[in-house]
Design a protein around this motif. Structure first.
Motif, PDB file in Angstrom:
ATOM      1  N   GLN A  73     -38.098  28.732 -25.080  1.00  0.00           N
ATOM      2  CA  GLN A  73     -38.588  27.346 -25.091  1.00  0.00           C
ATOM      3  C   GLN A  73     -37.485  26.374 -25.496  1.00  0.00           C
ATOM      4  N   PHE A  74     -36.756  26.690 -26.566  1.00  0.00           N
ATOM      5  CA  PHE A  74     -35.706  25.774 -27.017  1.00  0.00           C
ATOM      6  C   PHE A  74     -34.512  25.778 -26.072  1.00  0.00           C
ATOM      7  N   ALA A  75     -34.271  26.891 -25.388  1.00  0.00           N
ATOM      8  CA  ALA A  75     -33.238  26.906 -24.352  1.00  0.00           C
ATOM      9  C   ALA A  75     -33.630  25.969 -23.212  1.00  0.00           C
ATOM     10  N   GLU A  76     -34.909  25.974 -22.849  1.00  0.00           N
ATOM     11  CA  GLU A  76     -35.406  25.076 -21.795  1.00  0.00           C
ATOM     12  C   GLU A  76     -35.278  23.619 -22.216  1.00  0.00           C
ATOM     13  N   VAL A  77     -35.632  23.330 -23.466  1.00  0.00           N
ATOM     14  CA  VAL A  77     -35.498  21.948 -23.974  1.00  0.00           C
ATOM     15  C   VAL A  77     -34.039  21.523 -23.927  1.00  0.00           C
ATOM     16  N   PHE A  79     -31.668  22.720 -22.013  1.00  0.00           N
ATOM     17  CA  PHE A  79     -31.287  22.604 -20.613  1.00  0.00           C
ATOM     18  C   PHE A  79     -31.709  21.258 -20.032  1.00  0.00           C
ATOM     19  N   TYR A  80     -32.978  20.877 -20.263  1.00  0.00           N
ATOM     20  CA  TYR A  80     -33.464  19.604 -19.724  1.00  0.00           C
ATOM     21  C   TYR A  80     -32.720  18.423 -20.328  1.00  0.00           C
ATOM     22  N   HIS A  81     -32.455  18.480 -21.619  1.00  0.00           N
ATOM     23  CA  HIS A  81     -31.731  17.370 -22.238  1.00  0.00           C
ATOM     24  C   HIS A  81     -30.303  17.290 -21.725  1.00  0.00           C
ATOM     25  N   ILE A  82     -29.629  18.415 -21.607  1.00  0.00           N
ATOM     26  CA  ILE A  82     -28.221  18.419 -21.184  1.00  0.00           C
ATOM     27  C   ILE A  82     -28.085  18.045 -19.715  1.00  0.00           C
ATOM     28  N   TRP A  83     -28.945  18.593 -18.865  1.00  0.00           N
ATOM     29  CA  TRP A  83     -28.751  18.440 -17.431  1.00  0.00           C
ATOM     30  C   TRP A  83     -29.598  17.350 -16.777  1.00  0.00           C
ATOM     31  N   PHE A  84     -30.643  16.846 -17.455  1.00  0.00           N
ATOM     32  CA  PHE A  84     -31.491  15.822 -16.847  1.00  0.00           C
ATOM     33  C   PHE A  84     -31.605  14.558 -17.703  1.00  0.00           C
ATOM     34  N   ILE A  85     -32.093  14.692 -18.899  1.00  0.00           N
ATOM     35  CA  ILE A  85     -32.447  13.525 -19.702  1.00  0.00           C
ATOM     36  C   ILE A  85     -31.226  12.707 -20.110  1.00  0.00           C
ATOM     37  N   THR A  86     -30.198  13.351 -20.666  1.00  0.00           N
ATOM     38  CA  THR A  86     -29.011  12.600 -21.097  1.00  0.00           C
ATOM     39  C   THR A  86     -28.294  11.931 -19.926  1.00  0.00           C
TER      40      THR A  86
END
Length: 127
Positions: A73-77, A79-86
């Protein structure tokens, strides 16, 4: 991967301070309502024995799988922050800076002359 786990202080950030599971935090006898000393001692021993046994058995059977799931779960979070949200936030910052310049230019062209004119009118009322 070279980090070592602290086997003494297992809650260094005090995440579970709210969780009180010691015998004294769960069971207490007020003055005037006391059981026989041997019953109280046996209750203390049984409580600690069963709580430790059940907790250790639960962690043995489920803890590793649950830890693996939380790791995913935290790897997914991350991943999303590094590759999408930021990157998306950075794109918004870039686009908003352009929009800010457009708004400042329009304000300077349309509203600023009106404000300067009103300021000159009211300046004539000065003493």
């Amino acid at each position: 991967m070279g980090e070592q786990v602290d086997l003494v202080n297992r809650d260094p950030n005090n995440l579970n301070d709210h969780l009180k599971v010691q015998f004294e935090d769960v069971l207490a006898e007020p003055e005037g309502a006391r059981s026989i000393d041997c019953v109280w001692k046996l209750a203390f021993t049984c409580f600690n024995c069963w709580m430790n046994l059940c907790y250790k058995l639960s962690t043995l059977l489920c803890g590793i799988c649950i830890a693996a799931e939380w790791g995913c779960q935290f790897a997914e979070v991350a991943f999303y922050h590094i590759w999408f949200i930021t990157p998306m936030l950075r794109m918004f910052e870039i686009n908003c800076s352009v929009l800010r310049k457009v708004c400042a230019t329009c304000t300077g062209c349309c509203i600023e002359p009106c404000c300067e004119s009103c300021g000159r009118i009211f300046k004539s009322f000065e003493k």
